[in-house]
Design a protein around this motif. Structure first.
Motif, PDB file in Angstrom:
ATOM      1  N   GLU A  92       0.750  -1.299  -0.024  1.00 41.27           N
ATOM      2  CA  GLU A  92       0.149   0.032   0.075  1.00 41.27           C
ATOM      3  C   GLU A  92       0.850   1.263   0.037  1.00 41.27           C
ATOM      4  OE1 GLU A  92      -0.748   1.953   3.161  1.00 41.27           O
ATOM      5  OE2 GLU A  92      -2.680   2.750   2.901  1.00 41.27           O
ATOM      6  N   GLN A  93       1.816   1.283   0.776  1.00 42.44           N
ATOM      7  CA  GLN A  93       2.864   2.432   1.044  1.00 42.44           C
ATOM      8  C   GLN A  93       3.549   2.860  -0.292  1.00 42.44           C
ATOM      9  OE1 GLN A  93       5.288   1.757   4.278  1.00 42.44           O
ATOM     10  NE2 GLN A  93       3.766   1.534   5.743  1.00 42.44           N
ATOM     11  N   MET A  94       3.757   1.507  -1.010  1.00 47.71           N
ATOM     12  CA  MET A  94       4.629   1.870  -2.177  1.00 47.71           C
ATOM     13  C   MET A  94       3.885   2.449  -3.412  1.00 47.71           C
ATOM     14  SD  MET A  94       6.519  -1.783  -2.175  1.00 47.71           S
ATOM     15  CE  MET A  94       7.411  -1.896  -3.558  1.00 47.71           C
ATOM     16  N   LEU A  95       2.420   2.676  -3.294  1.00 54.43           N
ATOM     17  CA  LEU A  95       1.785   3.230  -4.330  1.00 54.43           C
ATOM     18  C   LEU A  95       1.855   4.887  -4.145  1.00 54.43           C
ATOM     19  CD1 LEU A  95      -1.563   1.206  -3.842  1.00 54.43           C
ATOM     20  CD2 LEU A  95       0.393   0.874  -5.424  1.00 54.43           C
ATOM     21  N   PHE A  96       2.429   5.473  -3.091  1.00 52.29           N
ATOM     22  CA  PHE A  96       2.456   6.770  -2.765  1.00 52.29           C
ATOM     23  C   PHE A  96       3.675   7.484  -3.201  1.00 52.29           C
ATOM     24  CE2 PHE A  96      -0.805   5.373  -0.389  1.00 52.29           C
ATOM     25  CZ  PHE A  96      -2.045   6.285  -0.326  1.00 52.29           C
ATOM     26  N   THR A  97       3.780   8.714  -3.082  1.00 51.79           N
ATOM     27  CA  THR A  97       4.981   9.603  -3.825  1.00 51.79           C
ATOM     28  C   THR A  97       6.377   9.228  -3.276  1.00 51.79           C
ATOM     29  OG1 THR A  97       3.325  11.181  -4.086  1.00 51.79           O
ATOM     30  CG2 THR A  97       5.464  11.731  -4.750  1.00 51.79           C
ATOM     31  N   VAL A  98       6.339   9.271  -2.133  1.00 52.92           N
ATOM     32  CA  VAL A  98       7.661   9.129  -1.417  1.00 52.92           C
ATOM     33  C   VAL A  98       7.540   8.749   0.154  1.00 52.92           C
ATOM     34  CG1 VAL A  98       7.770  11.707  -0.450  1.00 52.92           C
ATOM     35  CG2 VAL A  98       9.900  10.461  -0.886  1.00 52.92           C
ATOM     36  N   SER A  99       8.510   8.049   0.542  1.00 50.29           N
ATOM     37  CA  SER A  99       8.647   7.555   1.745  1.00 50.29           C
ATOM     38  C   SER A  99       9.676   8.214   2.874  1.00 50.29           C
ATOM     39  CB  SER A  99       8.613   5.969   2.150  1.00 50.29           C
ATOM     40  OG  SER A  99       8.831   5.634   3.508  1.00 50.29           O
ATOM     41  N   GLU A 100       9.064   8.744   3.955  1.00 46.28           N
ATOM     42  CA  GLU A 100      10.196   9.241   4.836  1.00 46.28           C
ATOM     43  C   GLU A 100      11.073   8.108   5.358  1.00 46.28           C
ATOM     44  OE1 GLU A 100       7.795  11.376   7.840  1.00 46.28           O
ATOM     45  OE2 GLU A 100       7.397  13.103   6.860  1.00 46.28           O
ATOM     46  N   GLU A 101      10.655   7.014   5.156  1.00 47.06           N
ATOM     47  CA  GLU A 101      11.704   5.903   5.489  1.00 47.06           C
ATOM     48  C   GLU A 101      12.855   5.932   4.641  1.00 47.06           C
ATOM     49  OE1 GLU A 101       9.814   2.065   5.715  1.00 47.06           O
ATOM     50  OE2 GLU A 101      11.669   1.140   6.801  1.00 47.06           O
ATOM     51  N   GLY A 102      13.937   6.772   4.958  1.00 41.57           N
ATOM     52  CA  GLY A 102      15.054   6.786   4.072  1.00 41.57           C
ATOM     53  C   GLY A 102      14.682   7.666   3.058  1.00 41.57           C
ATOM     54  N   ASP A 103      13.713   8.514   2.753  1.00 43.58           N
ATOM     55  CA  ASP A 103      13.570   9.433   1.762  1.00 43.58           C
ATOM     56  C   ASP A 103      13.387   8.535   0.587  1.00 43.58           C
ATOM     57  OD1 ASP A 103      13.135  11.700   3.093  1.00 43.58           O
ATOM     58  OD2 ASP A 103      15.230  12.025   3.475  1.00 43.58           O
ATOM     59  N   VAL A 104      12.690   7.701   0.406  1.00 42.58           N
ATOM     60  CA  VAL A 104      12.848   6.710  -0.955  1.00 42.58           C
ATOM     61  C   VAL A 104      11.590   7.241  -1.807  1.00 42.58           C
ATOM     62  CG1 VAL A 104      12.562   4.502  -1.744  1.00 42.58           C
ATOM     63  CG2 VAL A 104      13.869   4.754   0.345  1.00 42.58           C
ATOM     64  N   PRO A 105      11.859   7.373  -3.071  1.00 40.45           N
ATOM     65  CA  PRO A 105      10.829   7.751  -3.888  1.00 40.45           C
ATOM     66  C   PRO A 105      10.082   6.174  -4.434  1.00 40.45           C
ATOM     67  CG  PRO A 105      12.758   8.252  -4.907  1.00 40.45           C
ATOM     68  CD  PRO A 105      13.347   7.551  -3.703  1.00 40.45           C
ATOM     69  N   CYS A 106       8.729   6.490  -4.266  1.00 41.66           N
ATOM     70  CA  CYS A 106       7.907   5.479  -4.555  1.00 41.66           C
ATOM     71  C   CYS A 106       7.187   5.536  -5.810  1.00 41.66           C
ATOM     72  CB  CYS A 106       6.729   5.259  -3.466  1.00 41.66           C
ATOM     73  SG  CYS A 106       7.746   5.233  -1.727  1.00 41.66           S
ATOM     74  N   LEU A 107       5.999   4.504  -6.064  1.00 43.18           N
ATOM     75  CA  LEU A 107       5.671   4.494  -7.469  1.00 43.18           C
ATOM     76  C   LEU A 107       4.889   5.719  -7.930  1.00 43.18           C
ATOM     77  CD1 LEU A 107       4.535   0.808  -7.223  1.00 43.18           C
ATOM     78  CD2 LEU A 107       6.449   1.744  -8.522  1.00 43.18           C
ATOM     79  N   ASP A 108       4.384   6.566  -7.064  1.00 44.32           N
ATOM     80  CA  ASP A 108       3.574   7.900  -7.116  1.00 44.32           C
ATOM     81  C   ASP A 108       2.337   7.677  -8.150  1.00 44.32           C
ATOM     82  OD1 ASP A 108       3.407  10.519  -7.034  1.00 44.32           O
ATOM     83  OD2 ASP A 108       4.516  10.983  -8.835  1.00 44.32           O
TER      84      ASP A 108
END
Lengths: 269, 217
Positions: free
Chosen positions: B85-101
């Protein structure tokens, strides 16, 4: 009310009740302090019964003495995982990263590490880095070593409570949390098998010492003991074996009892 | 044939997702997929995830399945679970990782005074543990086919330290409370995604999987 109090009221997370199944040679057994083992039944049947009663998770403890027979638990976990859809924790005899992988592959959601964490603390760090903290539980067996009237102090023991380590329980709890444990399973060796209730002072001290959830274990003899573990011991979850195995109480009765004392629990219809 | 692809990019809980889907929908053809063409061929897709965000995004990339997941997200029923679910979003504060957006929004850590480290415990207050681990109520924000037969405020099993905060509140179909109110289920068009673990949430979780198998958005 302070902002923190408001936030805490706005917290619907329930306290968990976790029946523990001691398993050896493919059967669930129950004894006091690892002796006088009595057959308590088929693991899959028991797991299903607890699931129907509303157990929040199940813990399987492999008490097999010899490492040759360790893998006997894998098909049991596989069978349970196909039929029971709540979190399953497996512990007992976990020595290396490969053991963890095998248990997770068989269907365990979490693996509990006890003696091996003491002899090789970096195992916890490696396992948490590789598999994620959410599946690494550190089981700690603690015994009170302070005399009457002294400030309370507990020491970590291994090998079913027989071997002293000289490690202070609170320091150990903090260290394991830092190493990446997702949760601590805390057993009072003084209370285990006594039915005299949790060591609440120990439970509270550990729960307050770490930012991760603590499961209280050891000594449950009645439902008030479970409630006390949460309210006085501040445990996130309570684990018990014999009161459920022998049908003294169902998990549902335990939850209704706790709910009546204002503890948030998951009640199933 | 109703084929369901579970995306196996090397991280996470795809075996337990497969077991739960099997129990929830015994007649469905459930495949654990490591190849893009298998995901392309499936009629619906489950996208699980567990562990650190950086590892999840990296292994998704390395596995070559990232584009297949993005293609599925455009037109097939897709169910994201936990880090999926989290990976569908823009970016994660967990390591400032860009996600699938696919959805605008940031994945945040549980933080604030109520989550402060409790090295010096106060007698009066209980600080909240992280990870948020256990059964919590899910408040349904609007009707959705995947909520069919699941009462409002049903408990589901959670284990996570981060949660997705959608920039667009209308994506939110479920919220939970842990120190703060947070989104735990999002939906738009052919996508539904949850922070909790339906595969570990007993019969309500199996019902959600059953609903997904029957869903025709």
């Amino acid at each position: 009310m302070t902002a923190v109090d408001t936030a805490l009221n706005d917290n619907a997370l329930t306290r968990r009740i976790i029946p523990c199944l001691d398993v050896t040679a493919g059967r669930v057994v129950k004894g006091v302090n690892f002796v006088d083992l009595v057959d308590a039944g088929d693991p899959v049947e028991i797991a299903q019964r607890y699931n129907e009663q509303g157990a929040d998770e199940l813990t399987f403890l492999d008490i097999t003495a010899t490492s040759d027979e360790r893998d006997v638990i894998l098909p049991i976990i596989e069978s349970v995982a196909k039929q029971v859809f709540i979190p399953l924790t497996v512990g007992g005899g976990v020595r290396q990263v490969g053991d963890i992988q095998r248990l997770l592959n068989a269907g365990a959601d979490k693996v509990s590490i006890n003696s091996a964490a003491v002899s090789n603390p970096s195992l916890v760090r490696e396992a948490a880095d590789y598999h994620g903290s959410q599946c690494i539980v550190v089981a700690m067996d603690a015994r009170r070593v302070s005399a009457e009237g002294e400030a309370p102090k507990w020491e970590i023991f291994t090998h079913g409570g027989r071997k002293a380590t000289g490690i202070d329980a609170l320091e150990w709890a903090r260290k394991m949390a830092r190493y990446g444990a997702g949760e601590l399973l805390l057993t009072s060796m003084d209370r285990d098998g006594t039915k005299a209730g949790f060591d609440l002072e120990l439970t509270r001290a550990v729960a307050d010492a770490v930012p991760i959830p603590v499961i209280a274990s050891g000594g449950v003899g009645n439902l008030q003991h479970l409630a006390d573990g949460v309210t006085l011991g501040r445990a996130s979850a309570v684990l018990a074996a014999s009161i459920f195995h022998y049908g003294e109480y169902t998990v549902q009765q335990a939850k209704e009892f706790m709910a009546a004392q204002g503890i948030k629990v998951r009640l199933t219809a | 044939m109703n084929t369901i692809a579970i995306v196996d990019y090397g991280m996470g809980n795809f075996h337990s997702v497969a077991r739960a889907l099997q129990a929830a929908a015994p007649n469905a053809d459930i495949q654990i997929c490591r190849k893009a063409q298998d995901i392309d061929r499936a009629s619906r897709v489950v996208f699980p995830g567990q562990g650190a965000m950086r590892d999840c995004m990296r292994t998704l990339e390395v596995s070559g399945l990232r584009e297949a997941v993005l293609r599925a997200a455009r037109n097939k029923p897709l169910l994201g679970v936990c880090v999926g679910e989290q990976m569908l979003f823009t970016v994660s504060e967990e390591g400032d990782v860009p996600c699938l957006d696919i959805f605008p929004g940031v994945v945040k850590r549980f933080a604030g005074p109520q989550f402060a480290s409790n090295d010096t415990p106060s007698q009066e207050r209980e600080l909240l543990k992280v990870p948020h681990m256990g059964w919590n109520q899910v408040e349904q924000q609007r009707p959705h086919p995947l909520w069919a037969g699941i009462p409002d405020k049903t408990h589901f099993y959670f284990v996570h330290s981060y949660y997705a905060a959608p920039a667009d509140e209308s994506l939110t179909v479920g919220v939970s409370h842990y120190g703060l109110r947070f989104t735990c289920a999002v939906a738009a068009a052919n996508i539904f995604a949850v922070q909790f673990h339906p595969e570990k949430s007993a019969s309500p979780g199996l019902r959600l999987y059953r609903n997904f198998v029957d869903w025709n958005p």
